[in-house]
Design a protein around this motif. Structure first.
Motif, short mmCIF file in Angstrom:
data_model
loop_
_atom_site.label_atom_id
_atom_site.label_comp_id
_atom_site.label_asym_id
_atom_site.label_seq_id
_atom_site.Cartn_x
_atom_site.Cartn_y
_atom_site.Cartn_z
N THR A 91 -6.69 4.05 -6.94
CA THR A 91 -4.45 3.68 -7.06
C THR A 91 -3.80 4.49 -8.14
OG1 THR A 91 -5.74 1.66 -6.39
CG2 THR A 91 -3.44 1.47 -7.21
N ILE A 133 0.99 -1.46 0.19
CA ILE A 133 0.29 -0.37 0.30
C ILE A 133 0.67 0.49 0.04
CG2 ILE A 133 -1.69 1.36 1.11
CD1 ILE A 133 -2.68 -1.67 0.33
N LEU A 153 -1.23 -5.40 -6.23
CA LEU A 153 -2.36 -5.76 -7.18
C LEU A 153 -2.80 -6.57 -7.19
CD1 LEU A 153 -0.50 -3.22 -10.19
CD2 LEU A 153 -2.45 -2.27 -8.70
N THR A 193 -0.49 6.15 -7.05
CA THR A 193 1.01 5.88 -7.38
C THR A 193 0.81 6.27 -8.49
OG1 THR A 193 -0.31 3.90 -8.49
CG2 THR A 193 -0.41 4.26 -6.18
N ILE A 206 -7.24 -1.15 -13.39
CA ILE A 206 -6.58 0.01 -11.82
C ILE A 206 -7.53 0.46 -11.64
CG2 ILE A 206 -4.85 1.85 -11.66
CD1 ILE A 206 -3.69 -1.37 -12.14
N ILE A 242 3.86 -1.53 -5.69
CA ILE A 242 2.38 -1.31 -5.59
C ILE A 242 1.46 -2.90 -5.51
CG2 ILE A 242 -0.03 -0.85 -6.56
CD1 ILE A 242 1.72 0.84 -8.83
#
Length: 223
Positions: free
Chosen positions: A164, A5, A146, A168, A160, A144
């Protein structure tokens, strides 16, 4: 250990050659460094780096030849944005998945498209990592955490959501962009564990071979 995160997006201020290695100076953006001291770890684009100096608005970390060989930092440039996460605490909310910060390989973005408000990416991983990629499994891309939404051989799809993308660097990814890839650490250790005694028979970095085991009289006891 990290969660994937992202806490802040920083920027590479300077890359200083140190023989075959480099020193990376990172501006840490909104990352709170108040509790960071020398020797602490910060995941920088998914790579666990050790803080060797604090600069007031960031930190310096050394990258070895091994790190440069295995990550996308070999082609990084000053001004590049990077995802940042401090090492997790025992009290940290575990919002992502278990991330070690040890990159397994470099993946490449092969397509990008818009699906509603989400961005859909297909990435290509090194062929030897395909066995660790599972639909609805976890993967770490540039730090990240995912979820993989589809798999086709050594290619995998990521969807995505706007939050997010906003928090990022992934919104900047274009076709051809290379990223640091870490597979699910549990899958990696599980594979090794399932090998059992056969793991000792693998020739590789240790120089251990079947011939050496036979010469030492070990093969008979394992049959």
């Amino acid at each position: 250990m990290f969660t994937g995160i992202i806490e802040a997006v920083g920027r590479i201020q300077k890359i200083t050659p140190k023989g075959n290695d480099i020193a990376l100076t990172v501006e840490s953006g909104k990352l709170d460094l108040a509790d960071v001291k020398l020797g602490d770890s910060i995941a920088t684009n998914g790579v666990c780096l050790t803080v060797v100096a604090l600069t007031g608005n960031g930190y310096v970390a050394d990258l070895s030849t091994e790190t440069l060989k295995r990550t996308a930092f070999a082609t990084s440039q000053a001004g590049q944005k990077v995802n940042l996460e401090k090492a997790m605490l025992p009290t940290t909310r575990f919002g992502g998945h278990m991330v070690s910060g040890h990159v397994d390989g470099i993946a490449t973005v092969v397509s990008r498209s818009q699906t509603g408000r989400a961005i859909e990416f297909w990435l290509e991983a090194p062929a030897q990592l395909a066995k660790y990629l599972a639909e609805k499994g976890s993967v770490t891309i540039d730090g990240i955490s995912l979820t993989i939404n589809d798999v086709d051989g050594n290619r995998f799809k990521l969807t995505i959501v706007p939050h997010t993308a906003l928090e990022t660097t992934i919104e900047d990814f274009k076709v051809g962009h290379q990223v640091n890839l870490e597979v699910d650490v549990i899958a990696r250790y599980l594979e090794r564990l399932m090998m059992g005694d056969r793991a000792a028979l693998q020739a590789g970095k240790s120089g251990l071979t079947m011939e050496k085991l036979a010469e030492s009289g070990f093969l008979g006891s394992l049959r």
